[in-house]
Write a protein that holds these residues in place. Structure first.
Motif, PDB file in Angstrom:
ATOM      1  N   ARG A   1       0.848  -1.190   0.000  1.00 11.81           N
ATOM      2  CA  ARG A   1       0.000   0.000   0.000  1.00 11.81           C
ATOM      3  C   ARG A   1       0.889   1.247   0.000  1.00 11.81           C
ATOM      4  N   LYS A   2       0.748   2.062  -1.030  1.00  8.86           N
ATOM      5  CA  LYS A   2       1.572   3.256  -1.190  1.00  8.86           C
ATOM      6  C   LYS A   2       0.872   4.455  -0.558  1.00  8.86           C
ATOM      7  N   ARG A   3       1.665   5.476  -0.263  1.00  6.14           N
ATOM      8  CA  ARG A   3       1.160   6.741   0.259  1.00  6.14           C
ATOM      9  C   ARG A   3       0.286   6.555   1.494  1.00  6.14           C
ATOM     10  N   VAL A   4       0.663   5.628   2.354  1.00  2.97           N
ATOM     11  CA  VAL A   4      -0.122   5.375   3.566  1.00  2.97           C
ATOM     12  C   VAL A   4      -0.170   6.613   4.454  1.00  2.97           C
ATOM     13  N   GLY A   5       1.000   7.240   4.646  1.00  2.00           N
ATOM     14  CA  GLY A   5       1.049   8.437   5.476  1.00  2.00           C
ATOM     15  C   GLY A   5       0.196   9.556   4.921  1.00  2.00           C
ATOM     16  N   GLU A   6       0.197   9.695   3.591  1.00  2.00           N
ATOM     17  CA  GLU A   6      -0.620  10.724   2.962  1.00  2.00           C
ATOM     18  C   GLU A   6      -2.098  10.482   3.245  1.00  2.00           C
ATOM     19  N   SER A   7      -2.536   9.231   3.113  1.00  2.00           N
ATOM     20  CA  SER A   7      -3.938   8.903   3.348  1.00  2.00           C
ATOM     21  C   SER A   7      -4.335   9.144   4.798  1.00  2.00           C
ATOM     22  N   ILE A   8      -3.441   8.761   5.719  1.00  2.00           N
ATOM     23  CA  ILE A   8      -3.725   8.973   7.145  1.00  2.00           C
ATOM     24  C   ILE A   8      -3.829  10.466   7.443  1.00  2.00           C
ATOM     25  N   ALA A   9      -2.893  11.246   6.894  1.00  2.00           N
ATOM     26  CA  ALA A   9      -2.908  12.687   7.125  1.00  2.00           C
ATOM     27  C   ALA A   9      -4.181  13.316   6.576  1.00  2.00           C
ATOM     28  N   GLU A  10      -4.581  12.904   5.376  1.00  2.00           N
ATOM     29  CA  GLU A  10      -5.799  13.453   4.776  1.00  2.00           C
ATOM     30  C   GLU A  10      -7.020  13.127   5.627  1.00  2.00           C
ATOM     31  N   THR A  11      -7.062  11.904   6.155  1.00  2.00           N
ATOM     32  CA  THR A  11      -8.190  11.510   6.993  1.00  2.00           C
ATOM     33  C   THR A  11      -8.219  12.295   8.296  1.00  2.00           C
ATOM     34  N   LEU A  12      -7.057  12.439   8.927  1.00  2.00           N
ATOM     35  CA  LEU A  12      -6.996  13.181  10.181  1.00  2.00           C
ATOM     36  C   LEU A  12      -7.363  14.653   9.986  1.00  2.00           C
ATOM     37  N   LEU A  13      -6.967  15.207   8.848  1.00  2.00           N
ATOM     38  CA  LEU A  13      -7.156  16.632   8.627  1.00  2.00           C
ATOM     39  C   LEU A  13      -8.470  16.965   7.946  1.00  2.00           C
ATOM     40  N   LEU A  14      -9.313  15.952   7.720  1.00  2.00           N
ATOM     41  CA  LEU A  14     -10.632  16.188   7.148  1.00  2.00           C
ATOM     42  C   LEU A  14     -11.401  17.135   8.061  1.00  2.00           C
ATOM     43  N   ASP A  15     -11.899  18.215   7.490  1.00  2.00           N
ATOM     44  CA  ASP A  15     -12.636  19.224   8.269  1.00  2.00           C
ATOM     45  C   ASP A  15     -11.797  19.766   9.415  1.00  2.00           C
ATOM     46  N   PHE A  16     -10.481  19.897   9.185  1.00  2.00           N
ATOM     47  CA  PHE A  16      -9.582  20.380  10.245  1.00  2.00           C
ATOM     48  C   PHE A  16     -10.013  21.741  10.780  1.00  2.00           C
ATOM     49  N   ASN A  17     -10.439  22.617   9.894  1.00  2.00           N
ATOM     50  CA  ASN A  17     -10.820  23.964  10.320  1.00  2.00           C
ATOM     51  C   ASN A  17     -12.068  23.971  11.187  1.00  2.00           C
ATOM     52  N   GLU A  18     -12.826  22.855  11.150  1.00  2.00           N
ATOM     53  CA  GLU A  18     -14.030  22.776  11.975  1.00  2.00           C
ATOM     54  C   GLU A  18     -13.723  22.231  13.369  1.00  2.00           C
ATOM     55  N   THR A  19     -12.506  21.754  13.561  1.00  2.00           N
ATOM     56  CA  THR A  19     -12.166  21.099  14.828  1.00  2.00           C
ATOM     57  C   THR A  19     -12.398  22.010  16.023  1.00  2.00           C
ATOM     58  N   LYS A  20     -12.024  23.270  15.876  1.00  2.00           N
ATOM     59  CA  LYS A  20     -12.137  24.183  17.013  1.00  2.00           C
ATOM     60  C   LYS A  20     -13.592  24.458  17.387  1.00  2.00           C
ATOM     61  N   ASN A  21     -14.519  24.179  16.459  1.00  2.00           N
ATOM     62  CA  ASN A  21     -15.932  24.420  16.741  1.00  2.00           C
ATOM     63  C   ASN A  21     -16.620  23.193  17.319  1.00  2.00           C
ATOM     64  N   VAL A  22     -15.852  22.116  17.486  1.00  2.00           N
ATOM     65  CA  VAL A  22     -16.405  20.866  18.001  1.00  2.00           C
ATOM     66  C   VAL A  22     -15.830  20.626  19.395  1.00  2.00           C
ATOM     67  N   SER A  23     -16.602  19.931  20.214  1.00  2.00           N
ATOM     68  CA  SER A  23     -16.109  19.606  21.556  1.00  2.00           C
ATOM     69  C   SER A  23     -14.970  18.607  21.430  1.00  2.00           C
ATOM     70  N   CYS A  24     -13.750  19.139  21.352  1.00  2.00           N
ATOM     71  CA  CYS A  24     -12.574  18.313  21.086  1.00  2.00           C
ATOM     72  C   CYS A  24     -11.504  18.649  22.121  1.00  2.00           C
ATOM     73  N   SER A  25     -10.842  17.648  22.670  1.00  2.00           N
ATOM     74  CA  SER A  25      -9.862  17.900  23.726  1.00  2.00           C
ATOM     75  C   SER A  25      -8.657  18.647  23.181  1.00  2.00           C
ATOM     76  N   ASN A  26      -7.929  19.307  24.076  1.00  2.00           N
ATOM     77  CA  ASN A  26      -6.727  20.038  23.685  1.00  2.00           C
ATOM     78  C   ASN A  26      -5.672  19.106  23.102  1.00  2.00           C
ATOM     79  N   VAL A  27      -5.633  17.883  23.631  1.00  2.00           N
ATOM     80  CA  VAL A  27      -4.658  16.906  23.137  1.00  2.00           C
ATOM     81  C   VAL A  27      -4.914  16.607  21.666  1.00  2.00           C
ATOM     82  N   VAL A  28      -6.181  16.377  21.319  1.00  2.00           N
ATOM     83  CA  VAL A  28      -6.540  16.083  19.931  1.00  2.00           C
ATOM     84  C   VAL A  28      -6.258  17.298  19.051  1.00  2.00           C
ATOM     85  N   GLU A  29      -6.663  18.470  19.526  1.00  2.00           N
ATOM     86  CA  GLU A  29      -6.463  19.688  18.740  1.00  2.00           C
ATOM     87  C   GLU A  29      -4.982  19.951  18.502  1.00  2.00           C
TER      88      GLU A  29
END
Length: 349
Positions: free
Chosen positions: A237-265
């Motif tokens: 499986r190629k570009r595994v890190g890229e896929s993981i990063a894209e998944t984690l950063l999905l709606d990244f700008n919305e993170t601060k508007n969600v009840s999300c811990s400081n550790v996750v943010e």
């Protein structure tokens, strides 16, 4: 079930569970459907788990997987789904139930379902059941025996589930081409095509629901953030890190508007910095500047190695750290690493 004497009742239920896999009865699907309802509404009731329900469900799963004639007879095709669902419901809260299930041999047939030996519907409930069994310390090792395969299958299922629900069900315009038993499992036989569409949409929305996403990330983000630099997985499986990063950063700008811990943010912010901002800065530099940085990094690495060999550990760490630092600009827009090189290189003076 109507027996009032507890001893006779348990004996009768245990006998029933032993006999169900050995006999053919058109009413068995109704029995499993009823058990499914009971397991869903009373998952902590010890009566059935202590009377052999897990042995019965494991036997029915194996029968459905290996006896196709039986599976396609009457309404037996519904039974594996109900059996896996019953296992998952009874093991989601009680560790003692999970231990009984593992001892009863449920993992092997659940793995067969997870591999897709039937369809995506049974695969879905098998993942649920195995997930519950893996959540307890005393049963985790039994699931972990299949660690490599489970991880690969889970990644595949997670990355394709939305497409599967859509293309194998929601997007099938000719309702006659939908698998009838899938429709019935979605709607419990009540409602027609409109209800089928509603339930399919519910399943799809559950898979991408934001609240669920951030609850999962609370647990997984710290581990996944460490994997964003991976290039391949097992060389396949190629570009595994890229896929993981894209998944984690999905709606990244919305993170601060969600009840999300400081550790996750903080973890997401770090991923954003290393995978997006850093890359954007590097793309702005010319090839000559990037090559110049490579030369500097190589020199610092060599200096670090020499310091390490001479026993000057602190200086070695400083050189390695400086070499690993990202390309940046100072307040005047000049490359920091380039400016540093101009000051220290004799051929630049």
């Amino acid at each position: 079930m109507k027996e009032t004497n507890p001893s006779l009742r348990k004996s009768g239920i245990s006998k029933c569970f032993r006999e169900i896999p050995l006999k053919h009865d058109q009413e068995h699907v109704l029995v499993l459907s009823t058990l499914w309802n009971i397991a869903m509404t009373h998952p902590n009731d010890p009566e059935f788990p202590s009377s052999g329900v897990f042995e019965c469900m494991a036997s029915l799963l194996r029968k459905g997987l290996h006896n196709r004639d039986w599976l396609l007879r009457d309404q037996n095709i519904y039974i594996p789904y109900y059996a896996a669902h019953i296992i998952g419901s009874y093991t989601m809260n009680k560790i003692e139930f999970a231990e009984k299930a593992v001892k009863s041999g449920v993992i092997s047939p659940l793995m067969e379902l997870m591999r897709g030996k039937m369809s995506w519907v049974e695969q879905r409930v098998a993942v649920r059941a195995l997930g519950h069994l893996a959540s307890y310390k005393t049963t985790f090792d039994s699931v972990a025996e299949h660690e490599k395969e489970i991880i690969e299958l889970a990644m595949e299922i997670a990355s394709t589930c939305l497409d599967v629900v859509y293309f194998k069900f929601a997007a099938v315009k000719d309702k006659k081409k939908r698998l009838r038993y899938h429709c019935d499992l979605l709607t419990r036989g009540v409602g027609g095509s409109e209800m089928e569409n509603v339930k399919a949409e519910e399943w799809a929305s559950q898979l991408q629901y934001q609240d669920t996403r951030f609850k999962v990330m609370e647990i997984s983000v710290l581990v996944l953030a460490d994997l964003v630099e991976m290039k391949t997985l097992g060389g396949i499986r190629k570009r595994v890190g890229e896929s993981i990063a894209e998944t984690l950063l999905l709606d990244f700008n919305e993170t601060k508007n969600v009840s999300c811990s400081n550790v996750v943010e903080n973890a997401l912010s770090e991923v954003w910095h290393w995978r997006v901002e850093r890359r954007q800065r590097e793309m702005e530099f010319s090839e000559d500047e990037i090559e110049e940085r490579r030369v500097v990094v190589g020199a610092m690495k060599q200096q670090g190695n020499e310091s390490f060999r001479s026993g000057n550990i602190e200086e070695a760490i400083m050189k390695f750290t400086e070499g690993l630092s990202p390309i940046e600009e100072d307040d005047e827009g000049e490359l920091l690493m380039t400016r540093r090189k101009k000051k220290t290189s004799p051929w630049r003076r």
